[in-house]
Write an enzyme that holds these catalytic residues in place. Structure first.
Site, PDB file in Angstrom:
ATOM      1  N   ASN A  13     -70.154  45.207  54.469  1.00  0.00           N
ATOM      2  CA  ASN A  13     -71.313  44.952  53.612  1.00  0.00           C
ATOM      3  C   ASN A  13     -71.857  43.580  54.005  1.00  0.00           C
ATOM      4  O   ASN A  13     -71.268  42.568  53.646  1.00  0.00           O
ATOM      5  CB  ASN A  13     -70.886  44.964  52.132  1.00  0.00           C
ATOM      6  CG  ASN A  13     -72.015  44.529  51.212  1.00  0.00           C
ATOM      7  OD1 ASN A  13     -73.180  44.515  51.609  1.00  0.00           O
ATOM      8  ND2 ASN A  13     -71.669  44.165  49.986  1.00  0.00           N
ATOM      9  N   TRP A  14     -72.957  43.602  54.744  1.00  0.00           N
ATOM     10  CA  TRP A  14     -73.495  42.333  55.241  1.00  0.00           C
ATOM     11  C   TRP A  14     -74.208  41.534  54.159  1.00  0.00           C
ATOM     12  O   TRP A  14     -74.590  40.402  54.380  1.00  0.00           O
ATOM     13  CB  TRP A  14     -74.454  42.609  56.407  1.00  0.00           C
ATOM     14  CG  TRP A  14     -73.761  42.880  57.706  1.00  0.00           C
ATOM     15  CD1 TRP A  14     -72.417  42.850  57.943  1.00  0.00           C
ATOM     16  CD2 TRP A  14     -74.377  43.212  58.961  1.00  0.00           C
ATOM     17  NE1 TRP A  14     -72.156  43.138  59.262  1.00  0.00           N
ATOM     18  CE2 TRP A  14     -73.344  43.361  59.911  1.00  0.00           C
ATOM     19  CE3 TRP A  14     -75.703  43.399  59.372  1.00  0.00           C
ATOM     20  CZ2 TRP A  14     -73.602  43.686  61.238  1.00  0.00           C
ATOM     21  CZ3 TRP A  14     -75.956  43.724  60.691  1.00  0.00           C
ATOM     22  CH2 TRP A  14     -74.918  43.864  61.616  1.00  0.00           C
ATOM     23  N   LYS A  15     -74.480  42.162  53.006  1.00  0.00           N
ATOM     24  CA  LYS A  15     -75.226  41.497  51.925  1.00  0.00           C
ATOM     25  C   LYS A  15     -76.549  40.958  52.491  1.00  0.00           C
ATOM     26  O   LYS A  15     -77.178  41.638  53.283  1.00  0.00           O
ATOM     27  CB  LYS A  15     -74.381  40.388  51.298  1.00  0.00           C
ATOM     28  CG  LYS A  15     -72.973  40.853  50.939  1.00  0.00           C
ATOM     29  CD  LYS A  15     -72.259  39.913  50.038  1.00  0.00           C
ATOM     30  CE  LYS A  15     -70.824  40.361  49.887  1.00  0.00           C
ATOM     31  NZ  LYS A  15     -70.158  39.772  48.756  1.00  0.00           N
ATOM     32  N   HIS A  99     -73.076  47.847  43.562  1.00  0.00           N
ATOM     33  CA  HIS A  99     -72.273  46.668  43.909  1.00  0.00           C
ATOM     34  C   HIS A  99     -72.337  45.678  42.746  1.00  0.00           C
ATOM     35  O   HIS A  99     -73.366  45.543  42.085  1.00  0.00           O
ATOM     36  CB  HIS A  99     -72.808  46.035  45.199  1.00  0.00           C
ATOM     37  CG  HIS A  99     -71.903  44.993  45.757  1.00  0.00           C
ATOM     38  ND1 HIS A  99     -71.870  43.706  45.257  1.00  0.00           N
ATOM     39  CD2 HIS A  99     -70.979  45.037  46.745  1.00  0.00           C
ATOM     40  CE1 HIS A  99     -70.959  43.006  45.936  1.00  0.00           C
ATOM     41  NE2 HIS A  99     -70.403  43.805  46.841  1.00  0.00           N
ATOM     42  N   GLU A 101     -72.750  42.611  42.624  1.00  0.00           N
ATOM     43  CA  GLU A 101     -73.839  41.621  42.703  1.00  0.00           C
ATOM     44  C   GLU A 101     -75.148  42.228  42.204  1.00  0.00           C
ATOM     45  O   GLU A 101     -75.978  41.540  41.604  1.00  0.00           O
ATOM     46  CB  GLU A 101     -73.968  41.099  44.145  1.00  0.00           C
ATOM     47  CG  GLU A 101     -72.813  40.167  44.485  1.00  0.00           C
ATOM     48  CD  GLU A 101     -72.446  40.128  45.955  1.00  0.00           C
ATOM     49  OE1 GLU A 101     -73.233  40.564  46.804  1.00  0.00           O
ATOM     50  OE2 GLU A 101     -71.320  39.653  46.253  1.00  0.00           O
ATOM     51  N   GLU A 171     -63.665  47.361  43.544  1.00  0.00           N
ATOM     52  CA  GLU A 171     -63.887  45.960  43.905  1.00  0.00           C
ATOM     53  C   GLU A 171     -63.746  45.068  42.671  1.00  0.00           C
ATOM     54  O   GLU A 171     -64.715  44.901  41.906  1.00  0.00           O
ATOM     55  CB  GLU A 171     -65.296  45.785  44.466  1.00  0.00           C
ATOM     56  CG  GLU A 171     -65.567  46.578  45.713  1.00  0.00           C
ATOM     57  CD  GLU A 171     -66.554  45.854  46.604  1.00  0.00           C
ATOM     58  OE1 GLU A 171     -66.177  45.551  47.738  1.00  0.00           O
ATOM     59  OE2 GLU A 171     -67.675  45.568  46.157  1.00  0.00           O
ATOM     60  N   GLY A 177     -65.713  37.634  47.486  1.00  0.00           N
ATOM     61  CA  GLY A 177     -66.233  36.383  48.028  1.00  0.00           C
ATOM     62  C   GLY A 177     -65.498  35.143  47.552  1.00  0.00           C
ATOM     63  O   GLY A 177     -65.954  34.024  47.762  1.00  0.00           O
ATOM     64  N   SER A 217     -62.379  40.239  49.278  1.00  0.00           N
ATOM     65  CA  SER A 217     -61.694  39.313  50.193  1.00  0.00           C
ATOM     66  C   SER A 217     -60.681  40.007  51.096  1.00  0.00           C
ATOM     67  O   SER A 217     -59.645  39.423  51.438  1.00  0.00           O
ATOM     68  CB  SER A 217     -61.046  38.158  49.409  1.00  0.00           C
ATOM     69  OG  SER A 217     -62.038  37.437  48.703  1.00  0.00           O
ATOM     70  N   GLY A 238     -66.972  42.315  52.836  1.00  0.00           N
ATOM     71  CA  GLY A 238     -68.144  41.444  52.880  1.00  0.00           C
ATOM     72  C   GLY A 238     -68.007  40.409  53.984  1.00  0.00           C
ATOM     73  O   GLY A 238     -68.303  40.669  55.151  1.00  0.00           O
ATOM     74  N   GLY A 239     -67.522  39.221  53.622  1.00  0.00           N
ATOM     75  CA  GLY A 239     -67.467  38.079  54.544  1.00  0.00           C
ATOM     76  C   GLY A 239     -66.889  38.409  55.914  1.00  0.00           C
ATOM     77  O   GLY A 239     -67.479  38.052  56.944  1.00  0.00           O
TER      78      GLY A 239
END
Ligand code: PEP
Length: 257
Positions: A13-15, A99, A101, A171, A177, A217, A238-239
């Site tokens: 997930n590149w956000k 998600h 966010e 999640e 994150g 994470s 993500g990251g």
């Protein structure tokens, strides 16, 4: 993982990261690092404007491309929004829905998530449906009830047949994150409870075949331990999905014989 019954899916997930011009260099590097993925499906979920470049760059690599959101309506006066048909027309195969966010910053609810899941399935997309608890909810001891409600609402009205295309991503919000990962046991406990909710609704066969990812994470160091759990069938990352070496290491952890 349980490869006998269900697919392992590693999804990035590149956000709101990476320019369209950065997609091809990333894809070229990832393809060199992971020439073929034996046991798992790989997906990159990217910002809307990156999607044409991503579909083109990953076409020869059997990496599915996903969006990070869609609008639940078919078309019309919804300025700034993107429909399911726009995504499929590009060759996009997956879409992240709900998600945390989007729930936190853009007011998405379990009900809007449910509407989007139906829209995605109608259009032939594979939804990656996110659920998860906050730290406060975990500390109050209501994680499993809350997740059960999120899953039941998100899947309301979805047929057993369409469930074959649904991926659930557990999640925990406190792990996204933050560098704090749920322990493998904590993550597996909730993924197993989600499978139980799906069993109650759809029966044992559907529950056994549904892919349930962990996200929060996940990285090249903890992936193998998380993926070794029986009810964790992959990751939403993500990251670590922004760095080819790290993402490749997670894919390789899922590819172990
Ligand atoms: C995510 O965005 O879904 C996620 C899990 O992020 P991270 O891996 O950075 O915690």
């Amino acid at each position: 993982m349980n490869r006998k019954y269900r697919k392992t899916v590693i999804a990035g997930n590149w956000k709101m990261n990476k320019l369209p011009s950065e997609v091809k260099p990333f894809a070229d590097e990832l393809k060199t690092l992971v020439p073929k993925q034996k046991w798992c499906d790989v997906v990159i979920c990217a910002p809307f404007v990156d999607l044409p470049a991503a579909v083109k760059a990953f076409r020869d690599a059997k990496v599915g491309v996903g969006a990070e959101n869609l609008n639940e309506n078919e078309k019309g006066a919804f300025t700034g929004e993107v429909s399911a048909n726009m995504l499929t027309d590009l060759g996009v195969k997956y879409v992240i829905i709900g998600h945390s966010e989007r729930r936190q910053y853009y007011g998405e609810t379990d009900f809007s998530v449910n509407a989007k899941v139906h829209t995605a399935l109608e259009a032939g997309l594979n939804p990656i449906v996110c659920v998860g608890e906050s730290l406060e909810q975990r500390e109050k001891g209501i994680t499993l009830e809350l997740i059960a409600l999120q899953v039941k609402t998100a899947l309301s009205g979805v047929s057993a047949d369409k469930m074959r295309r649904v991926i659930i991503a557990y999640e925990p919000i406190w792990a996204i994150g933050t560098g704090k990962t749920a322990t493998a046991e904590q993550a597996n406990e909730v993924c197993s409870a989600i499978r139980g909710v799906i069993r109650d609704i759809y029966g044992a066969r559907v529950a056994r075949s549904v892919t349930i990812q962990y996200g929060g994470s996940m990285n090249e160091k903890n992936a193998a331990e998380l993926l070794a759990q029986p009810d964790i069938d992959g990751g939403l990352i993500g990251g670590a999905s922004l760095v080819p070496e790290k993402f490749a290491a997670i894919i390789n952890a899922a590819n172990q014989d």
